[in-house]
Design a protein around this motif. Structure first.
Motif, mmCIF file in Angstrom:
data_model
loop_
_atom_site.group_PDB
_atom_site.id
_atom_site.type_symbol
_atom_site.label_atom_id
_atom_site.label_comp_id
_atom_site.label_asym_id
_atom_site.label_seq_id
_atom_site.Cartn_x
_atom_site.Cartn_y
_atom_site.Cartn_z
ATOM 1 N N ASP A 145 0.552 -1.132 -0.291
ATOM 2 C CA ASP A 145 -0.179 0.133 0.041
ATOM 3 C C ASP A 145 1.168 1.555 0.048
ATOM 4 N N ARG A 146 0.952 1.817 -0.986
ATOM 5 C CA ARG A 146 1.782 3.053 -1.134
ATOM 6 C C ARG A 146 1.550 4.114 0.037
ATOM 7 N N ARG A 147 0.256 4.139 -0.160
ATOM 8 C CA ARG A 147 -0.140 5.253 1.224
ATOM 9 C C ARG A 147 0.722 5.422 2.495
ATOM 10 N N LEU A 148 0.550 3.680 2.876
ATOM 11 C CA LEU A 148 0.801 3.315 4.024
ATOM 12 C C LEU A 148 2.281 3.237 4.480
ATOM 13 N N ILE A 195 4.390 5.382 2.299
ATOM 14 C CA ILE A 195 5.257 6.800 3.526
ATOM 15 C C ILE A 195 4.866 7.065 4.066
ATOM 16 N N ASP A 196 3.710 6.854 4.432
ATOM 17 C CA ASP A 196 3.430 6.955 6.546
ATOM 18 C C ASP A 196 4.085 6.211 7.319
ATOM 19 N N GLU A 215 7.922 8.263 6.997
ATOM 20 C CA GLU A 215 7.564 9.717 7.592
ATOM 21 C C GLU A 215 8.170 9.163 9.383
#
Length: 146
Positions: free
Chosen positions: A3-6, A8-9, A12
């Motif tokens: 999952d790309r958003r996960l 990135i999160d 970060e």
């Protein structure tokens, strides 16, 4: 598929945690004793046989460029923290050895630094620390084709 958003999160969060923890424990270092970079050099050197390491091994463990490591090592040698000599097994390489003064300075800071790290990381259980160590080691491995 990840999952790309996960991803990135998570990245970060990891980056911010590292930055905040580093700020918390960076107070152990002072330019008039040992800087963080000097400590890192001595960490590698003092772990070697006879408190000696190849300059290329020191460079591999640092997060700065090879020319920057060379200049740092030269400054440390001028301060009497390390001695630098030709590597008899590699005509182009150098050996770096901790002097008694360098080893003593490293031990003084390492003790306080170890306590600061342990205190900051005490928010995690031993199982969580082991999991964090294993996960970050996994992230550090290069993926095939990279």
């Amino acid at each position: 598929m990840t999952d790309r958003r996960l991803a990135i999160d998570a990245w970060e969060s990891l980056f911010r945690a590292q930055h905040e923890i580093f700020d918390d424990i960076n107070d152990d270092f002072h330019e008039n004793t040992l800087s963080q970079a000097e400590y890192d050099v001595l960490l590698t050197v003092t772990r070697g046989d006879d408190m000696t390491a190849r300059l290329r091994d020191v460079t591999a463990n640092m997060l700065i460029s090879q020319p920057s490591v060379s200049r740092l090592v030269d400054r440390m040698a001028a301060r009497g923290l390390i001695a630098k000599c030709a590597d008899p097994d590699d005509g182009r390489g150098s050996l770096v050895r901790a002097t008694d003064a360098g080893a003593a300075a490293f031990r003084r800071i390492a003790s306080a630094h170890g306590r600061a790290i342990a205190e900051r990381m005490s928010l995690l259980s031993d199982d969580e620390l082991a999991q964090l160590r294993d996960l970050t080691a996994k992230l550090r491995k290069k993926q095939p084709g990279c």
